[in-house]
Motif scaffolding. Structure first.
Motif, PDB file in Angstrom:
ATOM      1  N   GLY A  21       0.819  -1.202   0.000  1.00 11.38           N
ATOM      2  CA  GLY A  21       0.000   0.000   0.000  1.00 11.38           C
ATOM      3  C   GLY A  21       0.850   1.247   0.000  1.00 11.38           C
ATOM      4  O   GLY A  21       0.774   2.058   0.911  1.00 11.38           O
ATOM      5  N   LEU A  22       1.666   1.389  -1.005  1.00 13.91           N
ATOM      6  CA  LEU A  22       2.648   2.477  -1.036  1.00 13.91           C
ATOM      7  C   LEU A  22       2.027   3.860  -0.918  1.00 13.91           C
ATOM      8  O   LEU A  22       2.699   4.809  -0.542  1.00 13.91           O
ATOM      9  N   SER A  23       0.752   3.972  -1.198  1.00 11.45           N
ATOM     10  CA  SER A  23       0.097   5.274  -1.052  1.00 11.45           C
ATOM     11  C   SER A  23      -0.153   5.608   0.411  1.00 11.45           C
ATOM     12  O   SER A  23      -0.546   6.714   0.737  1.00 11.45           O
ATOM     13  N   GLY A  24       0.081   4.638   1.290  1.00  7.20           N
ATOM     14  CA  GLY A  24      -0.158   4.857   2.710  1.00  7.20           C
ATOM     15  C   GLY A  24      -1.576   4.537   3.126  1.00  7.20           C
ATOM     16  O   GLY A  24      -1.921   4.652   4.294  1.00  7.20           O
ATOM     17  N   ALA A  25      -2.416   4.115   2.182  1.00  8.83           N
ATOM     18  CA  ALA A  25      -3.808   3.814   2.482  1.00  8.83           C
ATOM     19  C   ALA A  25      -3.939   2.399   3.033  1.00  8.83           C
ATOM     20  O   ALA A  25      -3.635   1.426   2.353  1.00  8.83           O
ATOM     21  N   MET A  26      -4.396   2.291   4.270  1.00  9.38           N
ATOM     22  CA  MET A  26      -4.572   0.985   4.892  1.00  9.38           C
ATOM     23  C   MET A  26      -5.589   0.149   4.113  1.00  9.38           C
ATOM     24  O   MET A  26      -5.404  -1.056   3.954  1.00  9.38           O
ATOM     25  N   ASP A  27      -6.653   0.778   3.609  1.00 12.15           N
ATOM     26  CA  ASP A  27      -7.677   0.030   2.868  1.00 12.15           C
ATOM     27  C   ASP A  27      -7.079  -0.705   1.673  1.00 12.15           C
ATOM     28  O   ASP A  27      -7.443  -1.842   1.381  1.00 12.15           O
ATOM     29  N   GLU A  28      -6.157  -0.046   0.983  1.00 14.60           N
ATOM     30  CA  GLU A  28      -5.507  -0.651  -0.180  1.00 14.60           C
ATOM     31  C   GLU A  28      -4.713  -1.896   0.228  1.00 14.60           C
ATOM     32  O   GLU A  28      -4.747  -2.923  -0.445  1.00 14.60           O
ATOM     33  N   THR A  29      -4.015  -1.803   1.332  1.00 13.06           N
ATOM     34  CA  THR A  29      -3.216  -2.930   1.823  1.00 13.06           C
ATOM     35  C   THR A  29      -4.108  -4.084   2.258  1.00 13.06           C
ATOM     36  O   THR A  29      -3.839  -5.243   1.938  1.00 13.06           O
ATOM     37  N   VAL A  30      -5.161  -3.778   2.984  1.00 14.21           N
ATOM     38  CA  VAL A  30      -6.084  -4.826   3.428  1.00 14.21           C
ATOM     39  C   VAL A  30      -6.685  -5.528   2.214  1.00 14.21           C
ATOM     40  O   VAL A  30      -6.764  -6.762   2.176  1.00 14.21           O
ATOM     41  N   GLU A  31      -7.093  -4.769   1.203  1.00 14.98           N
ATOM     42  CA  GLU A  31      -7.648  -5.372  -0.016  1.00 14.98           C
ATOM     43  C   GLU A  31      -6.647  -6.304  -0.672  1.00 14.98           C
ATOM     44  O   GLU A  31      -7.009  -7.374  -1.147  1.00 14.98           O
ATOM     45  N   PHE A  32      -5.385  -5.895  -0.701  1.00 16.29           N
ATOM     46  CA  PHE A  32      -4.343  -6.732  -1.292  1.00 16.29           C
ATOM     47  C   PHE A  32      -4.295  -8.085  -0.586  1.00 16.29           C
ATOM     48  O   PHE A  32      -4.274  -9.130  -1.233  1.00 16.29           O
ATOM     49  N   PHE A  33      -4.291  -8.075   0.748  1.00 18.06           N
ATOM     50  CA  PHE A  33      -4.217  -9.327   1.493  1.00 18.06           C
ATOM     51  C   PHE A  33      -5.494 -10.153   1.359  1.00 18.06           C
ATOM     52  O   PHE A  33      -5.448 -11.375   1.391  1.00 18.06           O
ATOM     53  N   LEU A  34      -6.627  -9.497   1.196  1.00 23.78           N
ATOM     54  CA  LEU A  34      -7.892 -10.218   1.021  1.00 23.78           C
ATOM     55  C   LEU A  34      -7.992 -10.885  -0.344  1.00 23.78           C
ATOM     56  O   LEU A  34      -8.655 -11.904  -0.496  1.00 23.78           O
ATOM     57  N   GLU A  35      -7.343 -10.313  -1.342  1.00 25.31           N
ATOM     58  CA  GLU A  35      -7.552 -10.771  -2.710  1.00 25.31           C
ATOM     59  C   GLU A  35      -6.386 -11.543  -3.307  1.00 25.31           C
ATOM     60  O   GLU A  35      -6.433 -11.908  -4.486  1.00 25.31           O
ATOM     61  N   THR A  36      -5.345 -11.794  -2.520  1.00 24.83           N
ATOM     62  CA  THR A  36      -4.212 -12.559  -3.038  1.00 24.83           C
ATOM     63  C   THR A  36      -3.815 -13.644  -2.047  1.00 24.83           C
ATOM     64  O   THR A  36      -4.118 -13.561  -0.860  1.00 24.83           O
ATOM     65  N   GLY A  37      -3.127 -14.633  -2.551  1.00 23.22           N
ATOM     66  CA  GLY A  37      -2.526 -15.650  -1.697  1.00 23.22           C
ATOM     67  C   GLY A  37      -3.508 -16.505  -0.915  1.00 23.22           C
ATOM     68  O   GLY A  37      -4.670 -16.675  -1.300  1.00 23.22           O
ATOM     69  N   PRO A  38      -3.046 -17.032   0.195  1.00 21.92           N
ATOM     70  CA  PRO A  38      -3.855 -17.992   0.956  1.00 21.92           C
ATOM     71  C   PRO A  38      -5.140 -17.402   1.523  1.00 21.92           C
ATOM     72  O   PRO A  38      -6.146 -18.099   1.621  1.00 21.92           O
ATOM     73  N   VAL A  39      -5.134 -16.137   1.888  1.00 19.35           N
ATOM     74  CA  VAL A  39      -6.356 -15.529   2.441  1.00 19.35           C
ATOM     75  C   VAL A  39      -7.458 -15.536   1.387  1.00 19.35           C
ATOM     76  O   VAL A  39      -8.604 -15.888   1.667  1.00 19.35           O
ATOM     77  N   ALA A  40      -7.127 -15.171   0.168  1.00 21.09           N
ATOM     78  CA  ALA A  40      -8.123 -15.152  -0.907  1.00 21.09           C
ATOM     79  C   ALA A  40      -8.705 -16.546  -1.126  1.00 21.09           C
ATOM     80  O   ALA A  40      -9.918 -16.698  -1.299  1.00 21.09           O
ATOM     81  N   ARG A  41      -7.860 -17.560  -1.092  1.00 19.06           N
ATOM     82  CA  ARG A  41      -8.351 -18.928  -1.285  1.00 19.06           C
ATOM     83  C   ARG A  41      -9.271 -19.347  -0.143  1.00 19.06           C
ATOM     84  O   ARG A  41     -10.300 -19.975  -0.360  1.00 19.06           O
ATOM     85  N   LEU A  42      -8.904 -18.984   1.076  1.00 17.25           N
ATOM     86  CA  LEU A  42      -9.726 -19.355   2.230  1.00 17.25           C
ATOM     87  C   LEU A  42     -11.079 -18.639   2.236  1.00 17.25           C
ATOM     88  O   LEU A  42     -12.065 -19.175   2.732  1.00 17.25           O
ATOM     89  N   LEU A  43     -11.121 -17.431   1.690  1.00 14.08           N
ATOM     90  CA  LEU A  43     -12.350 -16.639   1.715  1.00 14.08           C
ATOM     91  C   LEU A  43     -13.213 -16.812   0.468  1.00 14.08           C
ATOM     92  O   LEU A  43     -14.280 -16.201   0.364  1.00 14.08           O
ATOM     93  N   LYS A  44     -12.776 -17.650  -0.442  1.00 12.83           N
ATOM     94  CA  LYS A  44     -13.445 -17.793  -1.733  1.00 12.83           C
ATOM     95  C   LYS A  44     -14.941 -18.054  -1.605  1.00 12.83           C
ATOM     96  O   LYS A  44     -15.745 -17.453  -2.314  1.00 12.83           O
TER      97      LYS A  44
END
Length: 86
Positions: A21-44
């Protein structure tokens, strides 16, 4: 690897500080973790309310690592190299 016939086996630790989240926006970072990797698979296939609770939990866990330049986390892995003797 040696038992498989490789030689010059080497393991090197690699550590870096990672920025999300290089813009400093926490929402952007949280979205990244929700939509990639193991978290995204678990939440599918979970209900929307579960995904929202996870969103809040991720934000809470990441908050201490937030900086004006984004969320900074330490990362580490091993770089393994070897040469096939055959």
């Amino acid at each position: 690897l040696r038992e498989a016939g490789f030689v010059d086996v080497r393991l090197d630790a690699f550590e870096r500080s990672l920025s999300f989240g290089l813009s400093g926006a926490m929402d952007e970072t949280v979205e990244f973790f929700l939509e990639t990797g193991p978290v995204a698979r678990l939440l599918k296939d979970v209900a929307p309310d579960v995904k929202e609770r996870v969103r809040g939990a991720i934000a809470e866990v990441l908050r201490p690592f937030a900086t004006p330049e984004g969320v900074r986390l330490n990362g580490a892995c091993w770089i393994v190299t070897a040469r096939n003797a055959g």
